[in-house]
Design a protein around this motif. Structure first.
Motif, PDB file in Angstrom:
ATOM      1  N   ARG A   1       0.821  -1.203   0.000  1.00 23.89           N
ATOM      2  CA  ARG A   1       0.000   0.000   0.000  1.00 23.89           C
ATOM      3  C   ARG A   1       0.859   1.260   0.000  1.00 23.89           C
ATOM      4  O   ARG A   1       0.468   2.296  -0.480  1.00 23.89           O
ATOM      5  N   SER A   2       2.082   1.134   0.541  1.00 23.85           N
ATOM      6  CA  SER A   2       2.935   2.311   0.594  1.00 23.85           C
ATOM      7  C   SER A   2       3.592   2.593  -0.751  1.00 23.85           C
ATOM      8  O   SER A   2       4.191   3.641  -0.935  1.00 23.85           O
ATOM      9  N   HIS A   3       3.518   1.656  -1.671  1.00 22.85           N
ATOM     10  CA  HIS A   3       4.067   1.891  -2.997  1.00 22.85           C
ATOM     11  C   HIS A   3       2.942   2.211  -3.963  1.00 22.85           C
ATOM     12  O   HIS A   3       1.787   1.903  -3.728  1.00 22.85           O
ATOM     13  N   GLN A   4       3.346   2.763  -5.096  1.00 18.46           N
ATOM     14  CA  GLN A   4       2.367   3.236  -6.051  1.00 18.46           C
ATOM     15  C   GLN A   4       1.836   2.111  -6.939  1.00 18.46           C
ATOM     16  O   GLN A   4       0.707   2.171  -7.402  1.00 18.46           O
ATOM     17  N   TYR A   5       2.644   1.102  -7.168  1.00 18.60           N
ATOM     18  CA  TYR A   5       2.291   0.140  -8.211  1.00 18.60           C
ATOM     19  C   TYR A   5       1.414  -0.990  -7.710  1.00 18.60           C
ATOM     20  O   TYR A   5       1.568  -1.469  -6.596  1.00 18.60           O
ATOM     21  N   ARG A   6       0.476  -1.402  -8.554  1.00 20.32           N
ATOM     22  CA  ARG A   6      -0.460  -2.470  -8.227  1.00 20.32           C
ATOM     23  C   ARG A   6      -0.434  -3.491  -9.346  1.00 20.32           C
ATOM     24  O   ARG A   6      -0.371  -3.119 -10.518  1.00 20.32           O
TER      25      ARG A   6
ATOM     26  N   ALA B   1      -0.752   1.998 -11.747  1.00 22.93           N
ATOM     27  CA  ALA B   1      -0.149   2.881 -10.763  1.00 22.93           C
ATOM     28  C   ALA B   1      -1.273   3.649 -10.089  1.00 22.93           C
ATOM     29  O   ALA B   1      -2.164   4.171 -10.773  1.00 22.93           O
ATOM     30  N   MET B   2      -1.291   3.679  -8.743  1.00 20.91           N
ATOM     31  CA  MET B   2      -2.332   4.410  -8.022  1.00 20.91           C
ATOM     32  C   MET B   2      -1.919   5.870  -7.964  1.00 20.91           C
ATOM     33  O   MET B   2      -0.897   6.211  -7.377  1.00 20.91           O
ATOM     34  N   GLU B   3      -2.707   6.708  -8.606  1.00 20.47           N
ATOM     35  CA  GLU B   3      -2.374   8.129  -8.652  1.00 20.47           C
ATOM     36  C   GLU B   3      -3.529   8.949  -8.096  1.00 20.47           C
ATOM     37  O   GLU B   3      -4.549   8.388  -7.707  1.00 20.47           O
ATOM     38  N   GLY B   4      -3.356  10.259  -8.091  1.00 17.23           N
ATOM     39  CA  GLY B   4      -4.404  11.132  -7.554  1.00 17.23           C
ATOM     40  C   GLY B   4      -5.713  10.972  -8.314  1.00 17.23           C
ATOM     41  O   GLY B   4      -6.795  11.153  -7.778  1.00 17.23           O
TER      42      GLY B   4
ATOM     43  N   LEU C   1      -6.556   4.807 -10.721  1.00 24.02           N
ATOM     44  CA  LEU C   1      -5.558   3.870 -11.221  1.00 24.02           C
ATOM     45  C   LEU C   1      -5.213   4.184 -12.671  1.00 24.02           C
ATOM     46  O   LEU C   1      -6.090   4.248 -13.516  1.00 24.02           O
TER      47      LEU C   1
END
Ligand code: TYD
Ligand code: MG
Length: 455
Positions: free
Chosen positions: A242-247, A266-269, A272
Motif C-alpha cells: 500500500r505504501s508503494h504506487q504500483y499495483r 499505478a495508483m495516482e491522484g 488507477l
C-alpha cells in the motif's frame, strides 16, 4: 437413516470439523469455527426405473458457442482477464483492504457505461454518496453507471429481474451481502456461499458478467469461503504494497484463458493509471553501485519485467538467533538457497541476519530468480557491488547447479534493450547473445568465485 451429524466450518479457511474447537486445525485461526447446516447423508441408491430423464450428449465442437469477450475499457484489466470479460461468467476479485479494488471496478464500470453498455455497481460497504464522491474525484461523475448501496440479495435480484440484464454487475463486497433464505450474519461461510450461489446463477441465466469483491485474510487467501474459489470462473488478486504506487492484477484461476498474464497499474491522484510497459518500474533509482543489489529479468506472462533484488547481511556478535526476513519472495526458497550456499560453496550465513527485499513492492513468483537472489546474497556477504549493467537469472538446484529456465531469449533481449550489457545465466558457453555479453554459470561455486574474485 442416520441422524445428520453436526458440522463446523472454519470462517477463515472453509475447512470442516465434526467437533467445535477453539482453534481451526487447518489454518490455525482462533474462534473461527461456526456451526453449519448439516451435510445430508445419502445412503439410498437411486431407483432408476422412474423419475430420471436422459441427458443429451453434445460434440466438443458444438456450433454457436463462440466465446465473446467484452472489453472493460482498461487494457491492463482485459489483459489479466485473458482478453476481457466473458458474458455470464463470475469473477472473484481479492485483495487487501485499501489496495484499490473498488477504485478499479468503479473505473471499469464507468468506462463500460460510457461506451454504451449497461453496468450496475452495488456497494455494500460504502454509501452511494461516498461512491459518487469518488467517481467525481476520478472525473467519472458523468458516466451512466447504475449505482446502489444495498446488501439484500433478494432486493438486488428483484430489481435486476425488472430490467434488461446489465453487461457488468459489480458486487462490492460479497462479504457484506445477505440472503434471507439462510440464517447467519453477513460474512459467514454459509451466507457468503448462498449469496454467491444466487448471484452466479443470475449471471449464468442472464449473460451478465459478475464481479464479486472478496476480502482477504491475513495470510492472503480470500476470506471466509475457500468454496467461493470453486464456484466462480475466474479468481483474481489485486496485489501491491500500500505504501508503494504500483499495483498488480493477477489471475489465479481462469476457466477462459491463461493465468500467467498480469495487469500493471499505478495508483495516482486520479485513480488507477494503466502501465503498459512495466519493464523498468521495479528498479530503484540506481546511481551508485551498492553491494547486495542484483537485477533480475523476470517474465510475467508474455512480458519481461526487470526487478531489483536487494539483500542485506548483518553479522551478529553474540549467539542470538539471527533473523531472516523476506519481502516479495518466498521465505522457504530463501532458506533453501542459504542452505545450498552454505553446503556447496562453504559460505557462512548462520551467525548473520539476512534481509531480502524485492524493490517497488513487487512479488516474485518466477523460479528463475534464484541466481539473482544468490548473487545479491553473495555480493552483500562479500560487501562487493555487482556490475551495474548486469542481469542474473537461473534456477538453482539443491546440488548447486544452475538450471536452464524458460524464455532466456526474451529476458536477454529486454535487458539489452534497457542498457544492461552483461548477463549471467545457465548455459554452456560464454558468448555474445542478443546484444549483450552473456556469461554462462554452471554451478553456484562459479558464481561465488566470480563475485568474490572481482575487485
Ligand atoms: P479502494 O479502491 O477503496 O480500496 P479497496 O476497495 O481495495 O479497499 O482504494 C482506496 C485507496 O486508494 C485509498 O487508500 C486511497 C487510494 N486512492 C488514491 O490514491 N487515488 C485515488 O484517486 C483514489 C480513488 C484512491
Ligand atoms: Mg472497497
Amino acid at each position: 437413516m442416520a441422524k445428520p451429524k453436526r458440522r463446523y466450518v472454519c470462517q477463515a479457511c472453509g475447512s470442516v470439523a465434526t467437533r467445535w474447537q477453539g482453534q481451526c486445525a487447518d489454518c490455525g485461526e482462533w474462534n473461527s469455527l461456526a456451526e453449519d447446516a448439516p451435510a445430508t447423508v445419502f445412503s439410498a441408491k437411486h431407483d432408476l426405473s422412474s423419475g430420471g430423464r436422459p441427458i443429451e450428449f453434445a460434440p466438443l465442437d458444438a456450433p454457436g458457442e463462440v466465446l465473446k469477450r467484452r472489453s472493460t475499457g482498461l487494457a491492463e484489466f482485459d489483459r489479466a482477464l485473458g482478453g476481457g470479460l466473458v458474458p455470464g461468467s463470475a469473477v472473484l476479485m481479492g485483495g487487501d483492504p485499501g489496495i484499490g479494488k473498488s477504485t478499479l471496478l468503479l473505473q471499469a464500470s464507468a468506462h463500460m457505461a460510457k461506451s454504451g453498455a449497461e453496468t450496475v455497481y452495488i456497494s455494500g460497504e460504502e454509501a452511494a454518496g461516498q461512491v459518487r464522491l469518488r467517481a467525481d474525484r476520478l472525473g467519472l461523475g458523468g458516466a451512466p453507471v447504475r449505482l446502489a448501496a444495498a446488501t439484500s440479495v433478494r432486493d438486488i435480484l428483484t430489481t435486476l429481474a425488472m430490467m434488461d440484464p446489465p453487461a457488468l454487475l459489480v458486487i462490492d463486497s460479497i462479504q457484506t451481502m445477505h440472503s434471507d433464505q439462510i440464517e447467519g450474519a453477513p460474512g459467514t461461510v454459509s451466507q457468503v456461499r448462498a449469496c454467491a450461489f444466487e448471484l452466479i446463477r443470475y449471471a449464468k441465466d442472464s449473460g451478465a458478467a459478475l464481479v464479486l469483491v472478496g476480502h482477504v485474510t491475513k495470510d492472503g487467501s480470500i476470506a471466509g469461503p475457500r468454496v467461493l474459489e470453486h464456484m466462480v470462473d475466474v479468481v483474481m488478486s489485486f496485489e501491491g504494497e500500500r505504501s508503494h504506487q504500483y499495483r498488480i492484477l493477477r489471475s489465479i484461476k481462469n476457466r477462459f484463458g491463461p493465468v500467467d498474464e498480469i495487469g500493471v497499474f499505478a495508483m495516482e491522484g486520479q485513480g488507477l493509471a494503466e502501465v503498459g510497459n512495466p519493464s523498468l518500474l521495479f528498479l530503484s533509482g540506481r546511481e551508485q553501485p551498492v553491494a547486495g543489489s542484483a537485477v533480475f529479468p523476470a517474465i510475467e506472462g508474455t512480458r519481461p519485467v526487470l526487478v531489483e533484488i536487494q539483500a542485506l547481511i548483518v553479522r551478529l556478535a553474540s549467539g542470538a538467533t539471527p533473523r531472516r526476513a523476506v519481502v516479495g519472495w518466498d521465505s522457504g526458497r530463501l532458506a533453501m538457497l542459504l542452505a545450498v550456499l552454505e553446503a556447496r560453496c562453504g559460505l557462512n550465513f548462520s551467525s548473520a541476519e539476512v534481509y531480502l527485499n524485492v524493490a517497488g513492492g513487487y512479488r516474485l513468483a518466477d523460479p528463475a530468480a534464484d541466481l539473482a537472489v544468490a548473487a545479491a546474497l553473495v555480493s552483500a556477504l562479500a560487501d562487493k557491488p555487482l556490475g551495474r549493467d548486469a542481469v542474473w537469472f537461473g534456477e538453482v538446484s539443491l546440488a548447486g547447479e544452475v538450471r536452464p529456465v524458460a524464455h532466456s531469449g526474451v529476458r536477454l533481449r529486454e535487458a539489452a534493450k534497457l542498457g544492461f550489457t552483461s548477463a549471467f545465466g545457465p548455459g554452456e558457453a560464454s558468448e555474445k547473445r542478443d546484444g549483450s555479453r552473456f556469461a554462462a554459470i554452471a554451478m553456484l561455486p562459479n558464481l561465488v568465485d566470480r563475485i568474490m574474485g572481482a575487485s
